[in-house]
Design a protein around this motif. Structure first.
Motif, PDB file in Angstrom:
ATOM      1  N   ARG A  72      36.426  14.316   2.581  1.00 59.40           N
ATOM      2  CA  ARG A  72      36.189  14.436   1.156  1.00 59.40           C
ATOM      3  C   ARG A  72      37.183  15.392   0.512  1.00 59.40           C
ATOM      4  O   ARG A  72      37.267  15.500  -0.698  1.00 59.40           O
ATOM      5  CB  ARG A  72      34.759  14.899   0.890  1.00 59.40           C
ATOM      6  N   TRP A 100      38.160   5.732  -1.700  1.00 61.57           N
ATOM      7  CA  TRP A 100      39.029   6.749  -2.314  1.00 61.57           C
ATOM      8  C   TRP A 100      39.168   6.542  -3.805  1.00 61.57           C
ATOM      9  O   TRP A 100      39.238   7.497  -4.570  1.00 61.57           O
ATOM     10  CB  TRP A 100      40.409   6.759  -1.635  1.00 61.57           C
ATOM     11  N   SER A 144      36.510   8.323  -5.772  1.00 61.59           N
ATOM     12  CA  SER A 144      36.285   9.761  -5.622  1.00 61.59           C
ATOM     13  C   SER A 144      36.767  10.512  -6.846  1.00 61.59           C
ATOM     14  O   SER A 144      37.793  10.161  -7.419  1.00 61.59           O
ATOM     15  CB  SER A 144      37.048  10.281  -4.400  1.00 61.59           C
ATOM     16  N   GLU A 150      38.063  13.560  -7.203  1.00 62.67           N
ATOM     17  CA  GLU A 150      39.212  14.448  -7.108  1.00 62.67           C
ATOM     18  C   GLU A 150      40.497  13.723  -7.497  1.00 62.67           C
ATOM     19  O   GLU A 150      40.752  12.615  -7.061  1.00 62.67           O
ATOM     20  CB  GLU A 150      39.359  15.000  -5.685  1.00 62.67           C
ATOM     21  N   PHE A 185      43.027  12.100  -5.021  1.00 60.59           N
ATOM     22  CA  PHE A 185      42.726  10.837  -4.342  1.00 60.59           C
ATOM     23  C   PHE A 185      43.385   9.647  -5.027  1.00 60.59           C
ATOM     24  O   PHE A 185      43.528   8.593  -4.424  1.00 60.59           O
ATOM     25  CB  PHE A 185      41.207  10.615  -4.247  1.00 60.59           C
ATOM     26  N   PRO A 207      28.730  12.282  -3.055  1.00 57.38           N
ATOM     27  CA  PRO A 207      29.856  13.226  -2.977  1.00 57.38           C
ATOM     28  C   PRO A 207      29.461  14.591  -2.410  1.00 57.38           C
ATOM     29  O   PRO A 207      30.284  15.238  -1.768  1.00 57.38           O
ATOM     30  CB  PRO A 207      30.331  13.365  -4.425  1.00 57.38           C
ATOM     31  N   LYS A 261      32.126  21.169  -6.145  1.00 55.61           N
ATOM     32  CA  LYS A 261      32.172  19.714  -6.288  1.00 55.61           C
ATOM     33  C   LYS A 261      31.341  19.256  -7.471  1.00 55.61           C
ATOM     34  O   LYS A 261      31.185  18.057  -7.698  1.00 55.61           O
ATOM     35  CB  LYS A 261      31.658  19.052  -5.009  1.00 55.61           C
TER      36      LYS A 261
END
Lengths: 428, 365
Positions: free
Chosen positions: A198, A387, A390, A392, A395, B39, B337
């Motif tokens: 992750r 991915w 995700s 972030e 990614f 997540p 997160k």
């Protein structure tokens, strides 16, 4: 009079015919250029987005492995070494490098210069050589994804501070690190040697590549013999004009057009719920994809077997060979290039498939690299999907890089199909 | 003939291999459930895999409802050990679990998640009330008289509320399969819907009917209430943008007048591209969600099958890792997160109960 007019007529129509021909060619050129334009745009966006992912930023730190902070000394047993407080040591060395950092937010930002994998890396190094404890060493660690994105130009430092994920004080640290030569971009080997993660900087494709490999292995081992046997029987042995044979033929052709998600539902009901094959494994994935590729292989193999000239079979039978001998000694070897081409194309299709795998639990977060067909695994296209979903930022580029790797495998497989055809093709 | 034997042999080996695996048990934890918790759970799973010598748990994102379905299918190696949820387990699900032999479940609340209503950075700043949200997005809105409904006539935000900018109503949001959509309908839409007295009375009347023993009437009234409050308009103002929140962020960037609905963690990550609207005058922020001031937020959970503890290695240690202060505390890695932590006392109590595997009891609601 009449001769002249007919000549004129022909000339006039000839002009029209040429024009029509030119027009048709033009249509062809236009359609090819449109499709190649789309392909170029697609490839360009993927490659331009994905290229940065093949580089990764590293940070150099001088780490003092003090026994007081670690909670263990060099003579401790491996168990204790394994669970020592490595993160603390790294935090301390960052603090030493940037004194005067205050406030919760800044402290957290400082800790987040390096990836949290730094602690595991340090642990592995100490486990290898416990004598490091008590000394000061210089190590390179993975930088955190935000720093990495910034180094690749993904964050504009001229934006107002509130709009940036990297704040002014972080910029200061980064500038200092660059000036001291402690920040470096290297080729991203993690992308090829690690499983999923992750944390973007620790995420790799190896887990998905191995998952795809095991899944394809199961698919190939099952679908190739079954497909070829079915095709050979239908072509060479099945009674002609039999209602049952017609029925089977129609069904095979229909199966080739069934949406792949249906095979996933079937796999869930039959393989997992009835036979108890473990969920999320390449074994069950391979079984489902076998069902999907079988029609392709059967149809291609039948076409290949059909194209072997009857004179060869008749000659073999005339010399006293049995029908099975004829098949195995003559027909199948001659049909093999076509059969292999069909198989590879079927496998390439299966390699890019995600929908049926959703139903059998292969769309999952699996961090460990699978080592056999019964370990939980995921496959390459699923990795792309995971991915892309995700949050972030880092990614985004890895998604494109994953697509590039997947495309690479597809190109290799399709070129192998062409090569095989060229190499073994026989003309009669 | 040769082929037939080969094929049979292949099948026999495969079945043997798979039955061997199921007999030997599992050496990794299996987790299913909500895509909102996914997540967070994956990060914990990964840290757990790195920190300990156990294998990294396998996590499937099936949605909360799908997770409970798999989780409650029974006890045994083939069923998941833990399910994540972005809402509490329903009585019906709990009963189904019990019917299938899953009698002992531990409930762990891990924190909160805020749902952002956001638009592009260069777009206008929205200050919405829940009533505005409901009026802009409901299929039918209340007419001039109580009890009257009319098809949603509003085209621009200004039509809804003169204080809002005169831009076309265009909202990108998740499809009905998503937990985020459920939560949005329940918290934002229903919250605005309830501000109309006569609609609120429907719910009260339903409860009254239930007390009086008239089950059918209670159900009908509840259906009517939900129908008015939860039904999203289908004339193109609400655009289903799929489950991929990144995609919504990208689309917002291209269209500054559109609003998007997604989880707080995506807003947190993309603060340079999109900004959150104020809801009922409250800005969406870490602190406002933690304090419960921001109205569109919901609790997140995971549920553990206690019978599997001890049979599948690492479940207890996973719970410990999840409930560590470094994980879910205000300074923990989950807050990075985008998880909004529980209050200090609640967290301490929850950690204690979770580690003791306190079985969940659901009373009759």
């Amino acid at each position: 009079m009449s001769t002249i007019s007919s000549k004129q007529k022909i000339e006039a129509s000839l002009k029209k015919r040429y024009a029509r021909e030119r027009r048709f060619r033009l249509y062809g050129v236009v359609s090819i250029s449109i499709s190649s334009l789309f392909l170029m745009v697609l490839l360009f966006t993927i490659i331009s987005k994905g290229l940065p992912a093949f580089q990764q930023t590293w940070i150099n730190l001088d780490v003092t492995l003090s026994p007081a902070l670690l909670g263990v000394d060099a003579n401790a047993d491996p168990e204790a070494l394994f669970s020592a407080k490595y993160a603390k040591v790294i935090k301390a060395s960052l603090k030493e490098m940037f004194p005067g950092v205050k406030g919760r937010k800044q402290k957290r930002a400082l800790k987040n210069l390096v990836s949290n994998s730094a602690a595991w890396d340090l642990r592995d190094k100490v486990l290898e050589n416990p004598k490091l404890i008590g000394t000061t060493q210089s190590f390179w660690f993975l930088a955190k994804d935000d720093i990495d994105v910034f180094m690749k130009g993904g964050i504009d430092r001229n934006l107002p501070e509130s709009d940036r994920r990297i704040k002014d004080y972080q910029l200061e640290w980064i500038d200092k690190l660059i000036a001291e030569g402690r920040l470096e971009k290297r080729f991203n080997t993690t992308l090829f040697t690690a499983g999923d993660s992750r944390e973007p900087e620790q995420a790799g494709m190896l887990g998905a590549i191995m998952g795809s490999f095991f899944t394809m292995l199961v698919t190939l081992l099952l679908s190739f013999p079954i497909g070829v046997a079915a095709a050979a029987y239908l072509e060479e042995f099945a009674p002609q004009n039999n209602r049952w044979v017609d029925f089977i033929e129609i069904n095979i052709n229909n199966l080739a057009a069934v949406p792949s998600i249906v095979f996933g539902l079937l796999g869930l009901a039959v393989f997992i719920n009835f036979f108890g094959v473990p969920r999320s494994t390449p074994l069950v994935g391979g079984l489902v994809l076998t069902l999907m590729t079988l029609p392709t292989i059967i149809i291609a193999s039948r076409a290949a077997i059909k194209s072997v000239p009857p004179s060869i079979k008749e000659a073999a039978i005339g010399l006293g060979a049995s029908r099975v001998q004829t098949l195995f000694h003559h027909t199948l070897p001659l049909a093999m290039p076509g059969i292999l081409t069909g198989t590879i194309i079927g496998m390439a299709q299966a390699l890019g498939e995600t929908a049926p795998l959703l139903m059998i639990g292969m769309v999952a977060f699996v961090a460990d690299v699978p080592g056999s067909i019964v370990d939980p695994a995921t496959v390459m296209p699923v990795q792309v999907y995971l991915w892309s979903d995700s949050p972030e930022r880092a990614f985004t580029e890895r998604t494109s890089a994953a697509i590039m790797i997947l495309l690479g495998f597809l190109v290799i497989m399709n070129s192998a199909a062409i090569w095989l055809r060229k190499k073994f093709e026989r003309r009669w | 003939m040769k082929h037939a034997t080969a094929i049979t042999a292949a099948f026999v080996t495969l079945t043997a291999a798979s039955s061997q695996v199921s007999a030997a048990g599992r050496d990794h934890i299996e987790i299913v459930g909500s895509s909102t918790v996914y997540p967070f759970a994956t990060v914990v799973a990964e840290t757990f895999g790195n920190k300990t010598k156990f294998k990294t748990p396998k996590i499937e994102s099936t949605g909360s409802g799908g997770g409970f379905k798999l989780f409650c299918a029974g006890n045994g190696i083939k069923t998941p050990d833990i399910t994540n949820a972005s809402r509490r387990i329903k009585k019906s699900e709990f009963d189904k679990c019990a019917k299938n032999g899953v009698n002992s479940i531990t409930e762990v609340q891990i924190g909160y998640d805020g749902i952002a209503i956001a638009n592009a950075k260069e777009g206008p700043q929205f200050n919405l009330s829940l009533r505005d949200v409901f009026l802009a997005l409901a299929k039918e809105v209340p007419g001039t008289e109580p009890g009257q409904l009319k098809p949603n006539p509003y085209k621009t935000w200004k039509d809804v509320n003169p204080a809002l900018p005169a831009v076309k109503i265009e909202v990108l949001g998740p499809p009905p399969t998503s937990g985020t959509r459920d939560a949005f309908a329940e918290l934002a839409m229903e919250g605005g819907c309830k501000t109309f007295g006569w609609i609120k009375d429907l719910k009260a009347a339903s409860k009254k009917a239930k007390k009086a023993g008239d089950k059918d009437k209670a159900k009908a009234l509840k259906q009517q209430y939900k129908g008015i409050c939860h039904t999203v308009r289908e004339d193109g103002a609400y655009i289903e943008a799929g489950e991929n929140d990144n995609l919504i962020v990208q689309k917002l960037e291209k269209n500054p007048n559109a609003l998007g609905i997604f989880g707080f963690s995506f807003l947190d990550q993309n603060g340079d591209k999109v900004k959150g609207a104020q809801v009922d005058g409250v800005e969406i922020s870490f602190d406002n969600i933690a304090d419960g001031k921001y109205p569109v937020s919901r609790p997140l959970f995971f549920y553990v099958k206690n019978d599997h503890v001890g049979k599948v290695p690492g479940i207890k240690e996973y719970i410990v890792e999840f409930t560590e202060e470094d994980t879910w505390g205000p300074d923990g890695y989950l807050t990075e997160k985008g998880l909004i932590p529980l209050g200090d006392e609640q967290r301490a109590q929850m950690a204690k109960d979770a580690r003791a595997l306190k079985p969940l009891k659901l009373g009759n609601e």
